[in-house]
Design a protein around this motif. Structure first.
Motif, PDB file in Angstrom:
ATOM      1  N   LYS A 134      54.618  33.736  59.428  1.00  0.00           N
ATOM      2  CA  LYS A 134      54.951  33.346  60.712  1.00  0.00           C
ATOM      3  C   LYS A 134      53.682  32.219  61.033  1.00  0.00           C
ATOM      4  N   THR A 135      53.059  31.624  60.229  1.00  0.00           N
ATOM      5  CA  THR A 135      52.149  30.727  60.373  1.00  0.00           C
ATOM      6  C   THR A 135      51.824  30.027  59.231  1.00  0.00           C
ATOM      7  N   ASN A 136      51.015  28.863  59.533  1.00  0.00           N
ATOM      8  CA  ASN A 136      50.342  27.874  58.386  1.00  0.00           C
ATOM      9  C   ASN A 136      49.249  27.893  58.502  1.00  0.00           C
ATOM     10  N   SER A 178      53.761  37.680  65.273  1.00  0.00           N
ATOM     11  CA  SER A 178      54.526  36.652  65.972  1.00  0.00           C
ATOM     12  C   SER A 178      53.890  35.078  65.630  1.00  0.00           C
ATOM     13  N   GLU A 179      55.042  34.209  65.720  1.00  0.00           N
ATOM     14  CA  GLU A 179      54.794  32.992  65.392  1.00  0.00           C
ATOM     15  C   GLU A 179      53.436  32.318  65.971  1.00  0.00           C
ATOM     16  N   ILE A 180      52.674  31.587  65.091  1.00  0.00           N
ATOM     17  CA  ILE A 180      51.255  31.017  65.451  1.00  0.00           C
ATOM     18  C   ILE A 180      51.658  29.571  65.319  1.00  0.00           C
ATOM     19  N   THR A 181      51.622  28.677  66.191  1.00  0.00           N
ATOM     20  CA  THR A 181      51.692  27.164  65.930  1.00  0.00           C
ATOM     21  C   THR A 181      50.312  26.509  66.268  1.00  0.00           C
ATOM     22  N   ASP A 200      41.812  37.238  72.196  1.00  0.00           N
ATOM     23  CA  ASP A 200      41.062  37.319  73.424  1.00  0.00           C
ATOM     24  C   ASP A 200      41.364  36.481  74.601  1.00  0.00           C
ATOM     25  N   SER A 201      42.006  35.327  74.378  1.00  0.00           N
ATOM     26  CA  SER A 201      42.404  34.410  75.227  1.00  0.00           C
ATOM     27  C   SER A 201      43.705  35.048  75.785  1.00  0.00           C
ATOM     28  N   ASP A 202      44.576  35.544  75.022  1.00  0.00           N
ATOM     29  CA  ASP A 202      45.765  35.974  75.305  1.00  0.00           C
ATOM     30  C   ASP A 202      46.606  36.618  74.385  1.00  0.00           C
ATOM     31  N   GLY A 203      47.527  37.283  74.544  1.00  0.00           N
ATOM     32  CA  GLY A 203      48.509  37.887  73.412  1.00  0.00           C
ATOM     33  C   GLY A 203      49.336  36.545  72.793  1.00  0.00           C
ATOM     34  N   SER A 204      49.417  36.649  71.542  1.00  0.00           N
ATOM     35  CA  SER A 204      50.067  35.342  70.939  1.00  0.00           C
ATOM     36  C   SER A 204      51.521  35.324  71.477  1.00  0.00           C
ATOM     37  N   GLU A 205      51.881  36.555  71.605  1.00  0.00           N
ATOM     38  CA  GLU A 205      53.349  36.689  71.726  1.00  0.00           C
ATOM     39  C   GLU A 205      53.772  35.934  73.234  1.00  0.00           C
ATOM     40  N   MET A 206      52.784  36.179  74.157  1.00  0.00           N
ATOM     41  CA  MET A 206      53.036  35.514  75.323  1.00  0.00           C
ATOM     42  C   MET A 206      52.792  33.967  75.251  1.00  0.00           C
ATOM     43  N   ILE A 207      51.988  33.589  74.709  1.00  0.00           N
ATOM     44  CA  ILE A 207      51.835  32.011  74.419  1.00  0.00           C
ATOM     45  C   ILE A 207      52.924  31.654  73.364  1.00  0.00           C
ATOM     46  N   HIS A 208      53.340  32.289  72.627  1.00  0.00           N
ATOM     47  CA  HIS A 208      54.612  31.818  71.932  1.00  0.00           C
ATOM     48  C   HIS A 208      55.837  31.609  72.826  1.00  0.00           C
ATOM     49  N   ASP A 209      56.068  32.505  73.859  1.00  0.00           N
ATOM     50  CA  ASP A 209      57.120  32.631  74.671  1.00  0.00           C
ATOM     51  C   ASP A 209      57.196  31.433  75.562  1.00  0.00           C
TER      52      ASP A 209
END
Length: 339
Positions: free
Chosen positions: A57-59, A82-85, A309-318
């Motif tokens: 889910k990431t490069n 979760s996907e990470i861009t 630490d900045s935030d859950g990656s799921e929330m940023i992804h959403d």
């Protein structure tokens, strides 16, 4: 495909790694870990927890580098599944462009992914110990240290013994507040998880390379695979230094098929022609690898820490990948209310 990493400046380093290059690199990491140093330990029925992103889910290179490991174990879990861009990584570093991204950053501290990641890992460890499974923990050392810290605060511990194996990677380069000496880290692992020090080693690699140097269990020197990398140490004038002298690490990487494999890094190392402890053939690096003065701090594990630490990656992804960007203010309000 293009894999990437980033540093403290937020600038990304992209490498065009074709399938041939990726296959070579991924084959090598499996061969070095389960095929060489722990040949007698490996069990395909074992369980693994990758202390980083899901490689599918990431490069990010910190994910892609371990892509084949889920295929060689019975079951694999991920710290960040979760996907990470690139946009998410940039936001986690505090680099926001425009009103929309600044709005995202305003609520990013509300939910920390580490609040879920650490308990999830502890629950997984408890289940694996109860069933007497073999376990393999891999990647970011600071995540494992946070698990250990939480267990100590709870008064808990595990006793996996030699049924457990650990390969950390990415280092602590940008995370000085949590950095521990190698010996102290291994001691914490043994006291809290019951995994002996010789089963806890570190991996040295980078986005620009396709080879990986793993520490030997006996002396914890980084062993460079002599058949696939030509290493050297350079002085300030980029002239080669003899073995044993500290300088800038450089190498020629013949595994690179889609880009030039001659690289001068920003790392200061000491190179030896053989390991003074275990006696295995081939060159080694001393365990202490650090950045040259004035070089941008880079580290695969740091990217994971920032996402946690900045935030859950799921929330940023959403928010970043929302199909209807006009709903973003409502999403932000909902997240804040849930927090």
């Amino acid at each position: 495909q293009a894999v990437y990493s980033s540093g403290t400046s937020g600038r990304f380093s992209f490498l065009p790694k074709d399938q041939t290059t990726l296959n070579r690199s991924q084959y090598l990491i499996v061969k070095l870990t389960v095929g060489e140093f722990w040949r007698g330990w490996y069990d395909p029925e074992g369980y693994t927890y990758l202390l980083g992103p899901n490689p599918a889910k990431t490069n990010l290179w910190v994910g892609k580098v371990v892509y084949p490991l889920p295929r060689v174990f019975r079951d694999t879990r991920y710290a960040i599944d979760s996907e990470i861009t690139t946009q998410m990584v940039r936001l986690s570093q505090g680099d926001a462009h425009g009103v929309g991204e600044k709005a995202m950053m305003a609520v990013m501290p509300i939910i920390s992914a580490s609040r879920r990641i650490v308990p999830n890992i502890i629950n997984w460890l408890a289940e694996r110990e109860k069933k007497k499974d073999k376990i393999f923990l891999c990647e970011a050392p600071f995540i494992l240290q946070r698990v250990i810290t939480e267990l100590k605060e709870q008064g808990g511990s595990f006793d996996f013994g030699e049924s457990g194996a650990i390969v950390t990677g990415g280092g602590w380069k940008n995370n000085e507040a949590e950095k521990l000496p190698h010996d102290e880290f291994r001691k914490n692992v043994e006291e809290t998880l019951g995994i002996p020090g010789h089963m806890c080693v570190d991996l040295y690699t980078m986005c620009e390379s396709n080879w990986h140097a793993i520490q030997c269990p006996e002396g914890h020197y980084f062993h460079l695979p002599q058949s696939v990398v030509y290493p050297m140490v350079l002085d300030e004038n980029l002239k080669p230094l003899p073995y044993g002298e500290a300088g800038r690490f450089a190498f020629v990487d013949p595994l690179a098929n889609s880009y030039p494999g001659a690289i001068i890094t920003g790392d200061i190392v000491k190179l030896h022609d053989h390991c003074p402890v275990c006696g295995r053939p081939g060159p080694v690096l001393e365990p202490d690898v650090h950045r040259a003065t004035g070089e941008e701090m880079r580290g695969c594990a740091e990217e994971v820490r920032q996402l946690m630490d900045s935030d859950g990656s799921e929330m940023i992804h959403d928010m970043v990948c929302a199909p209807d960007r006009s709903r973003m203010p409502l999403m932000l309000m909902k997240k804040k209310a849930e927090g």
